[in-house]
Design a protein around this motif. Structure first.
Motif, mmCIF file in Angstrom:
data_model
loop_
_atom_site.group_PDB
_atom_site.id
_atom_site.type_symbol
_atom_site.label_atom_id
_atom_site.label_comp_id
_atom_site.label_asym_id
_atom_site.label_seq_id
_atom_site.Cartn_x
_atom_site.Cartn_y
_atom_site.Cartn_z
ATOM 1 N N GLU A 241 24.892 -27.116 60.095
ATOM 2 C CA GLU A 241 25.077 -28.340 60.878
ATOM 3 C C GLU A 241 24.627 -28.141 62.327
ATOM 4 O OE1 GLU A 241 25.788 -31.361 59.736
ATOM 5 O OE2 GLU A 241 25.623 -30.332 57.798
ATOM 6 N N ARG A 244 20.831 -28.322 62.337
ATOM 7 C CA ARG A 244 20.348 -29.694 62.137
ATOM 8 C C ARG A 244 20.548 -30.531 63.391
ATOM 9 N NH1 ARG A 244 22.821 -30.595 56.015
ATOM 10 N NH2 ARG A 244 21.086 -29.583 54.877
ATOM 11 N N ALA A 245 21.679 -30.333 64.065
ATOM 12 C CA ALA A 245 21.933 -31.080 65.302
ATOM 13 C C ALA A 245 20.946 -30.675 66.385
ATOM 14 C CB ALA A 245 23.373 -30.836 65.760
ATOM 15 N N SER A 248 17.413 -32.226 66.089
ATOM 16 C CA SER A 248 17.313 -33.636 66.538
ATOM 17 C C SER A 248 16.263 -34.415 65.756
ATOM 18 C CB SER A 248 16.994 -33.699 68.041
ATOM 19 O OG SER A 248 18.010 -33.079 68.788
ATOM 20 N N LYS A 249 16.056 -34.040 64.515
ATOM 21 C CA LYS A 249 15.157 -34.768 63.624
ATOM 22 C C LYS A 249 15.903 -35.001 62.322
ATOM 23 C CE LYS A 249 10.944 -33.655 62.760
ATOM 24 N NZ LYS A 249 9.717 -32.848 62.471
ATOM 25 N N PRO A 250 15.938 -36.228 61.834
ATOM 26 C CA PRO A 250 16.713 -36.506 60.631
ATOM 27 C C PRO A 250 16.258 -35.710 59.408
ATOM 28 C CG PRO A 250 15.290 -38.364 61.213
ATOM 29 C CD PRO A 250 15.276 -37.428 62.373
ATOM 30 N N ASP A 251 14.963 -35.335 59.368
ATOM 31 C CA ASP A 251 14.474 -34.606 58.196
ATOM 32 C C ASP A 251 14.522 -33.093 58.361
ATOM 33 O OD1 ASP A 251 12.574 -34.816 60.146
ATOM 34 O OD2 ASP A 251 10.882 -35.107 58.787
ATOM 35 N N SER A 276 18.262 -26.043 56.780
ATOM 36 C CA SER A 276 17.965 -26.850 57.965
ATOM 37 C C SER A 276 16.522 -27.331 58.009
ATOM 38 C CB SER A 276 18.254 -26.030 59.234
ATOM 39 O OG SER A 276 19.573 -25.524 59.211
ATOM 40 N N ARG A 278 12.999 -29.281 56.816
ATOM 41 C CA ARG A 278 12.546 -30.540 56.219
ATOM 42 C C ARG A 278 11.874 -30.267 54.872
ATOM 43 N NH1 ARG A 278 7.101 -30.408 56.362
ATOM 44 N NH2 ARG A 278 6.032 -29.373 58.109
#
Length: 370
Positions: A241, A244-245, A248-251, A276, A278
């Motif tokens: 997490e 991923r935070a 700063s990209k949703p994918d 993490s 894409r």
């Protein structure tokens, strides 16, 4: 001159001995160099004492990558000239089968074809006044630019191999400007170099590590919005997490570079890094973890993630990295946050190995100067 001084390892349970050994003479396909400074990797003491049981044939002279001047060239040399300043690469490959390789003076390969390289002419490396190198392992350096315009010294140039290792991996997965690269852990010697390299390649970097002070140091060194840091918790889900935070990209991020040390056996870091990424992201494995890897199998399959191992680097990487330094794209020494350099002569090799073992983070450096 009929002899020169070299450190000789006669047995893995015995210390190195400084000896007078026969003078080297260049032959077809090689050159003799006068060593100006040799890098000392932090774990070299463990290699010599066999705590890291890398295959070595004794007696031999160990060594690491070095900066030198050409002393004598073989009869087939057409470009290298005596007196030239050169970078000496220790990744020696068999000419009739380049997939067979050794690390000159530190790792004999451990299989028969590679062992043959070390058992022969490539037994005695750079912890000496002079050393023999294949012509293709010697790369001319622009003294006017490096020592003049940029103000580097010979010790600073010994940082080239530290940067080359992660550059080989990042190049292998074709990192492009603007891509998001996670580096874990990023606070060690090669991790700190990887941050430097990835930024120079134009990437947005997420540097991960447990040491908060070391992460803050990376931020102060680079002072760019393209660098973010993540303090690892050791919990796989939490670290995923955090990655991923930070992306700063949703994918997710584009690349994860794993530099896990031997002590990371059983760690969840690689799984967090992979989770993490894409779809069609890339994971490059370059660490020293001797255990098995826990992969999130279905996530790799559904997201078509590429997992790539990379050992060291190729000739093209050496040439590219030297160009990056000579054109000012990649800073070295204090400009990259390396503020402590310790140097030792051959007669103080035991002190040098001890200090190198302690200065294993980014920001410090130990060199041997014959």
């Amino acid at each position: 001159m009929s002899t020169h001084k070299a450190l000789v390892l006669h047995a893995r349970d015995k210390p190195l001995v400084l000896e007078d050994v026969p003078r080297l003479v260049a032959s077809t396909g090689d050159a003799i160099v006068r060593i100006l400074a040799a890098d000392i990797v932090p774990y070299m003491g463990d290699v010599i004492s066999n705590k890291r049981p890398y295959p070595l044939t004794v007696p031999m002279t160990p060594g690491n990558t070095a900066i030198a001047r050409i002393h004598e060239v073989g009869p087939d040399s057409v470009a290298l000239k005596p007196g030239q300043l050169v970078f000496c690469d220790i990744t020696i490959r068999a000419r009739d089968n380049p997939s067979v390789s050794i690390l000159y003076g530190i790792h004999g390969g451990g299989y028969p074809a590679a062992q043959k390289l070390m058992d022969g002419v490539w037994r005695n490396a750079t912890y000496a006044e002079y050393a023999r190198f294949p012509l293709e392992n010697l790369y001319p350096l622009n003294e006017e630019l490096l020592l003049g315009k940029f103000g580097y010294n010979i010790n600073d140039l010994c940082l080239l191999p530290v940067c080359l290792v992660p550059f080989g991996g990042l190049s292998e997965v074709d990192v492009k400007p603007g891509e998001i690269v996670i580096i874990g852990p990023a606070t060690g010697r090669y991790g700190g170099a990887a941050v430097n390299i990835a930024l120079a390649m134009g990437a947005i970097v997420i540097a991960a590590g447990r040491n908060k002070a070391a992460l803050e140091n990376l931020e102060s060194i680079h002072g760019t919005t393209r660098l973010k840091t993540v303090q690892l918790t050791g919990d796989g889900a939490s670290d995923t997490e955090l990655f991923r935070a930070a992306a700063s990209k949703p994918d997710g991020a584009d690349v994860y570079l794993d530099l896990s040390p031997p002590a990371a056996k059983g760690s969840s870091l690689m799984a967090s890094g992979i989770r993490s990424l894409r779809a069609f992201g890339r994971c490059i494995v370059m660490g020293g973890n001797a255990g098995n890897i826990d992969f999130p199998y279905l996530e790799i399959m559904f997201k078509s993630i590429r997992i790539q191992g990379r050992f060291m680097y190729d000739r093209r990487h050496v040439k590219q990295l030297i160009q990056m330094v000579e054109f000012g794209l990649l800073p070295l020494a204090e400009k990259a946050g390396v503020t402590q350099t310790e140097e030792f002569g051959l007669e103080r090799i035991d002190d040098a190995l001890e200090v190198a073992g302690k200065l294993n983070g980014w920001g410090s450096h130990v060199v041997l100067k014959p």
